[in-house]
Design an enzyme around this catalytic site. Sequence first.
Site, PDB file in Angstrom:
ATOM      1  CG  HIS A 120       4.011 -37.516 -36.602  1.00 30.17           C
ATOM      2  ND1 HIS A 120       2.932 -36.660 -36.665  1.00 30.17           N
ATOM      3  CD2 HIS A 120       4.543 -37.353 -35.371  1.00 30.17           C
ATOM      4  CE1 HIS A 120       2.806 -36.020 -35.515  1.00 30.17           C
ATOM      5  NE2 HIS A 120       3.781 -36.415 -34.710  1.00 30.17           N
TER       6      HIS A 120
ATOM      7  CG  ASP B 235       6.372 -34.691 -32.760  1.00 29.27           C
ATOM      8  OD1 ASP B 235       5.541 -33.792 -32.927  1.00 29.27           O
ATOM      9  OD2 ASP B 235       6.060 -35.875 -32.567  1.00 29.27           O
TER      10      ASP B 235
ATOM     11  CD  GLU C 239       0.999 -35.352 -32.890  1.00 29.11           C
ATOM     12  OE1 GLU C 239       1.039 -36.565 -32.642  1.00 29.11           O
ATOM     13  OE2 GLU C 239       1.979 -34.597 -32.727  1.00 29.11           O
TER      14      GLU C 239
ATOM     15  CG  HIS D  59      -1.856 -35.086 -29.163  1.00 27.49           C
ATOM     16  ND1 HIS D  59      -1.242 -34.958 -27.940  1.00 27.49           N
ATOM     17  CD2 HIS D  59      -0.969 -35.726 -29.966  1.00 27.49           C
ATOM     18  CE1 HIS D  59      -0.033 -35.489 -27.996  1.00 27.49           C
ATOM     19  NE2 HIS D  59       0.166 -35.960 -29.215  1.00 27.49           N
TER      20      HIS D  59
ATOM     21  CG  HIS E 135      -2.535 -39.159 -31.286  1.00 25.44           C
ATOM     22  ND1 HIS E 135      -2.087 -39.421 -30.006  1.00 25.44           N
ATOM     23  CD2 HIS E 135      -1.438 -38.784 -31.992  1.00 25.44           C
ATOM     24  CE1 HIS E 135      -0.783 -39.205 -29.946  1.00 25.44           C
ATOM     25  NE2 HIS E 135      -0.363 -38.822 -31.141  1.00 25.44           N
TER      26      HIS E 135
ATOM     27  CG  HIS F 216       2.365 -40.752 -35.466  1.00 22.99           C
ATOM     28  ND1 HIS F 216       1.365 -39.901 -35.877  1.00 22.99           N
ATOM     29  CD2 HIS F 216       2.615 -40.425 -34.163  1.00 22.99           C
ATOM     30  CE1 HIS F 216       1.034 -39.092 -34.878  1.00 22.99           C
ATOM     31  NE2 HIS F 216       1.775 -39.406 -33.818  1.00 22.99           N
TER      32      HIS F 216
ATOM     33  CG  ASP G  73       6.012 -40.022 -32.841  1.00 26.32           C
ATOM     34  OD1 ASP G  73       6.064 -38.792 -33.024  1.00 26.32           O
ATOM     35  OD2 ASP G  73       5.435 -40.520 -31.855  1.00 26.32           O
TER      36      ASP G  73
END
Length: 392
Positions: A20, A22, A123, A150, A191, A212, A320
């Site tokens: 993961h 972003d 995500e 999420h 999540h 993650h 992350d």
Amino acid sequence: MTSLAKARELLREFPVADGHNDLPWALREQVRYDLDARDIATDQSACLHTDLARLRAGCVGAQFWSVYVPSDRPGAVPGTLEQIDCVRQLIDRYPAELRAALTAADMEAARAEGRVASLMGAEGGHSIDNSLATLRALYALGVRYLTLTHNHNIAWADSATDDPAVGGLTAFGRAVVREMNREGMLVDLSHVAATTMRDALDTSAAPVIFSHSSSRAVCDHPRNIPDDVLERLPANGGVAMVTFVPKFVLQAAVDWTAAADENMRAHGLHHLDTTPEGMAVHRAFEERNPRPVATVSTVADHLDHMREVAGIDHLGIGGDYDGTAFTPDGLDDVSGYPNLIAELLDRGWSGTDLAKLTWQNTVRVLGAAEDVARDLGTRTGPSNATLEQLDG
């Protein structure tokens, strides 16, 4: 040879497959996808955790780029499509460094070429807008995992960081998982609420991932994985990818983060805001209230515990980066992975163990999802079930 030198030697053969990152969302928020303004072929350490030189320094061989949109904003489907387009632009712009990857075989081909296998993960289930056809369309566009939620509940699944609503997965939520199995899309349980984790494990015919997430027994945060769920991974075949986010790995940081989040809201900002304005507010708060500092050792503590509970065949890494305001000392950006491997070597992890952690487990789990999809494809067709049909 030092532990760090040995770590780099090991990573040359079995690089990091990270679950993961972003970067696409950071590019949207910082420069609205202007890749000239954030050219990752140049040093971006002032603005980002990720650029090509630091990916090389960190021995990253595969990256699931998160194609993320917030769960509390409208327009999730077009927003996700924009994120997918951003990843495609990156791959097209840097073909010597990045290679599009859709399969486990693609990951191995990229490793042989010395390029970063570039995969995508969406995500949050809000990105399919309660539509199995949209799920299939995302798969066709290259998305290879879907995180079921999420930060907020959706109509068919409970999030880890929202008040319980449906008690895990609804009938439609289970249909989503089955359709993901049929397509070959990995079910990502980061999540989600622990009830959702258990329901997904009860439903999925393919191995799941946590792209993650760390250990809840080591740090009691709802984003982490309870031991009873980790204990189920050997039977499922799945992989839990430890994250580096301090507020998920260090208990003192959990408490500090709650206060920092409240400070962000008091300034009219989202608590996950990583724009320059948001970071300035974060820094001012930190000057007044020094934050507890996670370290490489903090993350290694999670991996030691997760190995004991789930076994070495069920661990991976999901840093992350570019999705968190703060990182542990020694894991400041994507160049830091060798420091973690060196720490694990010092703790007695073998080269065989580390090859599984960094590369082999992630390749295996994607390949296993492909195998399940091939089998299901001979027996079942696409589902056109709707939320209204199954959940009323």
